[in-house]
Design a protein around this motif. Structure first.
Motif, short mmCIF file in Angstrom:
data_model
loop_
_atom_site.label_atom_id
_atom_site.label_comp_id
_atom_site.label_asym_id
_atom_site.label_seq_id
_atom_site.Cartn_x
_atom_site.Cartn_y
_atom_site.Cartn_z
N LEU A 133 -115.22 -39.16 16.84
CA LEU A 133 -115.78 -38.50 15.66
C LEU A 133 -115.72 -36.99 15.81
O LEU A 133 -115.40 -36.26 14.86
CB LEU A 133 -117.22 -38.97 15.45
CG LEU A 133 -117.95 -38.40 14.22
CD1 LEU A 133 -117.23 -38.80 12.94
CD2 LEU A 133 -119.40 -38.88 14.21
N ALA A 134 -116.02 -36.51 17.04
CA ALA A 134 -115.96 -35.07 17.27
C ALA A 134 -114.55 -34.52 17.11
O ALA A 134 -114.34 -33.45 16.53
CB ALA A 134 -116.50 -34.75 18.67
N VAL A 135 -113.56 -35.27 17.59
CA VAL A 135 -112.17 -34.83 17.46
C VAL A 135 -111.75 -34.81 15.99
O VAL A 135 -111.12 -33.86 15.51
CB VAL A 135 -111.23 -35.75 18.27
CG1 VAL A 135 -109.78 -35.40 18.00
CG2 VAL A 135 -111.53 -35.63 19.76
N LEU A 136 -112.07 -35.86 15.27
CA LEU A 136 -111.67 -35.95 13.87
C LEU A 136 -112.38 -34.90 13.02
O LEU A 136 -111.83 -34.42 12.01
CB LEU A 136 -111.98 -37.35 13.33
CG LEU A 136 -111.14 -38.49 13.93
CD1 LEU A 136 -111.66 -39.85 13.46
CD2 LEU A 136 -109.67 -38.32 13.57
N THR A 137 -113.57 -34.53 13.41
CA THR A 137 -114.34 -33.55 12.63
C THR A 137 -113.87 -32.13 12.87
O THR A 137 -113.68 -31.35 11.93
CB THR A 137 -115.85 -33.66 12.97
OG1 THR A 137 -116.29 -34.98 12.69
CG2 THR A 137 -116.66 -32.66 12.15
N SER A 138 -113.67 -31.79 14.14
CA SER A 138 -113.35 -30.40 14.49
C SER A 138 -111.88 -30.16 14.78
O SER A 138 -111.41 -29.02 14.77
CB SER A 138 -114.17 -29.96 15.70
OG SER A 138 -113.84 -30.75 16.83
N GLY A 139 -111.13 -31.23 15.07
CA GLY A 139 -109.71 -31.08 15.39
C GLY A 139 -109.43 -30.76 16.84
O GLY A 139 -108.42 -31.16 17.39
N HIS A 140 -110.33 -30.03 17.50
CA HIS A 140 -110.15 -29.66 18.90
C HIS A 140 -111.53 -29.53 19.53
O HIS A 140 -112.37 -28.80 19.02
CB HIS A 140 -109.38 -28.34 19.03
CG HIS A 140 -108.99 -28.01 20.44
ND1 HIS A 140 -107.94 -28.61 21.09
CD2 HIS A 140 -109.53 -27.12 21.32
CE1 HIS A 140 -107.83 -28.11 22.31
NE2 HIS A 140 -108.78 -27.20 22.47
N ILE A 141 -111.76 -30.23 20.62
CA ILE A 141 -113.08 -30.22 21.25
C ILE A 141 -113.03 -29.45 22.56
O ILE A 141 -111.97 -29.30 23.19
CB ILE A 141 -113.58 -31.66 21.49
CG1 ILE A 141 -112.60 -32.45 22.36
CG2 ILE A 141 -113.81 -32.37 20.17
CD1 ILE A 141 -113.10 -33.84 22.72
N PRO A 142 -114.18 -28.92 23.00
CA PRO A 142 -114.20 -28.14 24.24
C PRO A 142 -113.81 -28.96 25.46
O PRO A 142 -114.02 -30.18 25.51
CB PRO A 142 -115.66 -27.67 24.33
CG PRO A 142 -116.22 -27.82 22.96
CD PRO A 142 -115.49 -28.97 22.33
N LEU A 143 -113.28 -28.28 26.44
CA LEU A 143 -112.89 -28.94 27.68
C LEU A 143 -114.09 -29.59 28.35
O LEU A 143 -113.96 -30.68 28.93
CB LEU A 143 -112.25 -27.91 28.63
CG LEU A 143 -111.84 -28.42 30.01
CD1 LEU A 143 -110.79 -29.52 29.89
CD2 LEU A 143 -111.32 -27.27 30.87
N ALA A 144 -115.26 -28.96 28.28
CA ALA A 144 -116.45 -29.54 28.91
C ALA A 144 -116.79 -30.90 28.32
O ALA A 144 -117.23 -31.81 29.04
CB ALA A 144 -117.64 -28.58 28.74
N MET A 145 -116.57 -31.07 27.01
CA MET A 145 -116.85 -32.35 26.38
C MET A 145 -115.86 -33.41 26.85
O MET A 145 -116.23 -34.57 27.10
CB MET A 145 -116.80 -32.21 24.86
CG MET A 145 -117.20 -33.46 24.11
SD MET A 145 -117.17 -33.25 22.30
CE MET A 145 -118.50 -32.05 22.12
N VAL A 146 -114.58 -33.03 26.96
CA VAL A 146 -113.57 -33.96 27.45
C VAL A 146 -113.90 -34.38 28.87
O VAL A 146 -113.82 -35.58 29.21
CB VAL A 146 -112.17 -33.31 27.40
CG1 VAL A 146 -111.13 -34.20 28.08
CG2 VAL A 146 -111.76 -33.04 25.97
N GLN A 147 -114.29 -33.45 29.72
CA GLN A 147 -114.59 -33.77 31.10
C GLN A 147 -115.83 -34.65 31.22
O GLN A 147 -115.87 -35.60 32.02
CB GLN A 147 -114.77 -32.49 31.92
CG GLN A 147 -115.05 -32.71 33.40
CD GLN A 147 -113.92 -33.46 34.11
OE1 GLN A 147 -112.80 -33.51 33.62
NE2 GLN A 147 -114.23 -34.03 35.26
N SER A 148 -116.86 -34.38 30.42
CA SER A 148 -118.06 -35.21 30.45
C SER A 148 -117.74 -36.64 30.04
O SER A 148 -118.22 -37.60 30.67
CB SER A 148 -119.13 -34.62 29.52
OG SER A 148 -119.52 -33.34 29.94
N TYR A 149 -116.94 -36.79 29.00
CA TYR A 149 -116.54 -38.13 28.56
C TYR A 149 -115.73 -38.83 29.63
O TYR A 149 -115.96 -40.02 29.91
CB TYR A 149 -115.74 -38.02 27.27
CG TYR A 149 -115.10 -39.33 26.85
CD1 TYR A 149 -115.87 -40.37 26.36
CD2 TYR A 149 -113.72 -39.53 27.00
CE1 TYR A 149 -115.29 -41.59 26.00
CE2 TYR A 149 -113.14 -40.74 26.63
CZ TYR A 149 -113.92 -41.76 26.14
OH TYR A 149 -113.34 -42.95 25.79
#
Length: 404
Positions: free
Chosen positions: A305-321
């Motif tokens: 949902l975050a990707v579809l909403t913003s198009g690009h998410i922070p690296l910290a979010m990718v790493q946490s996931y």
């Protein structure tokens, strides 16, 4: 734990030994190390061979496919002739194919040789699982399996970091020479020191490969748990398939920088793996896996949902996931693998081989699917993982309480 020698038997009450756990873990880690060591070199390999990123990623899928295909015949041969001889032959093939990869001139040669390298590496994983099942079941087997997964889990920590440092002193071809050397050392150690765990009196010679596989595939619990193990393995390997290009093209990281992130993920998975046997006893296998997968599914939906909403998410979010899903992998893998082996009442080698084939077939399909899409965004990766998590929930719903 008493080691079986020429017709002896292990004590049923004895627990796993540290030395045997180390030996099994190091043999099992050879394949994962072959996967992770060359990850930092992937962009350089694509440039040197005039190939696109997807073609280089498919060398990973070819390795997984080789691992999957050879599991069944090696396990069946182990049931007939003992564990040592198939293991020695597999390590010899791994060593020869690793040298061939170092000499490859184009991407097609590399992919073919990686397939053979995977076939050789599978001797370690398949034989080790069968050797564990030769001597233990239930909680003792889970403890020993978890310890081997601890050693296996170190490879994603060390291998990408080692690869990034070694690339400063050698080329990507040199990394494959190092793998060939590791295979040679493992081959020598097995030939000289590792005892046989399946004495002649316990060997099975009556069933063909097809009969053994048909018997296991008719067991719903075996198939369900093998699929769960496959999804657990797909999580880290689908991620590392996408990681070199996702981190370098999507976030501008150097090989050393994203190797550190992969190492952090692996540490999380290692810690989670060591909690799995205790949680198995407290919650039951099916309940544990269901809880873990529900959490992973919710997290995957949130990141999508975050990707579809913003198009690009922070690296910290990718790493946490990624840390969360690596933890999920660690909590799922040991319970699923042990439950699959326990669902078979005979032929531990055939069961371990078919488990490995189904598990790595799922992994190869997942990693191959990731390579078909652009690697600078996380969306293809999380879409594939979400589908896998939903299928695991369906598999858990199919199992009866008695099949936990």
């Amino acid at each position: 734990m008493t080691i079986i020698r020429s017709g002896g038997a292990s004590s049923a009450a004895a627990g796993p030994s540290l030395l045997m756990g180390l030996a099994f873990g190091l043999l099992s880690a050879l394949g994962p190390f072959a996967i992770d060591l060359y990850l930092p070199a992937m962009p350089d390999m694509a440039q040197a061979m005039a190939a696109d990123s997807g073609a280089v990623q498919r060398s990973l899928s070819a390795f997984f496919l080789g691992l999957a295909i050879a599991q069944i015949p090696l396990g069946w041969l182990g049931d007939r002739f003992g564990r040592r001889r198939p293991l020695i032959c597999g390590l010899a093939l791994f060593t020869a194919a690793s040298l061939g990869c170092a000499l490859a001139h184009d991407i097609d040669q590399l992919i073919a040789l990686r397939f053979l390298q995977g076939m050789g590496a599978c001797a370690g994983t398949s034989s080790v699982r069968a050797m564990i099942r030769d001597q233990h079941s239930g909680h003792h087997a889970a403890r020993l399996m978890a310890f081997t997964f601890l050693i296996i889990g170190i490879s994603p920590v060390l291998a990408p970091l080692a690869g990034s440092y070694l690339l400063r002193a050698t080329s990507w071809q040199g990394l494959f020479v190092i793998l060939a050397s590791a295979g040679s050392v493992a081959l020598l150690c097995v030939a000289l020191f590792l005892p046989e765990t399946l004495p002649p009196a316990r060997r099975v010679a009556s069933r063909s490969i097809l009969q053994a596989c048909a018997y296991l595939l008719a067991k719903r619990a075996f198939v369900a748990w093998a699929f769960v193990a496959g999804i657990a393995t797909t999580i880290p390997f689908a991620f590392v398939t996408a990681a070199p290009f996702l981190f370098s093209q999507g976030y501008g990281l150097t090989p050393h920088q994203y190797s550190l992130l992969l190492a952090l993920n692996a540490i999380v998975s290692i810690i989670a793996t060591q909690f799995a046997p205790g949680l198995m006893r407290r919650l039951g296998v099916r309940r544990l896996v269901t809880i873990v997968v529900l959490i992973a599914t919710v997290a995957t939906g949130a990141i999508a949902l975050a990707v579809l909403t913003s198009g690009h998410i922070p690296l910290a979010m990718v790493q946490s996931y990624s840390m969360l899903i690596f933890a999920a992998s660690g909590l799922m893998l040991t319970p699923a693998a042990i439950s699959a082996l326990d669902a078979s009442d005979q032929g531990a080698g055939a069961a371990a081989g078919l488990l490995g084939t189904l598990q790595l077939g799922v992994t190869a399909a997942g990693s191959g699917a990731v390579s078909l899409f652009p690697s600078f965004t996380i969306l293809p990766l999380i879409s594939i993982l979400a589908g896998g998590f939903l299928l695991v929930l369906a598999a858990m719903a199919m199992l009866r309480p008695s099949q936990e």
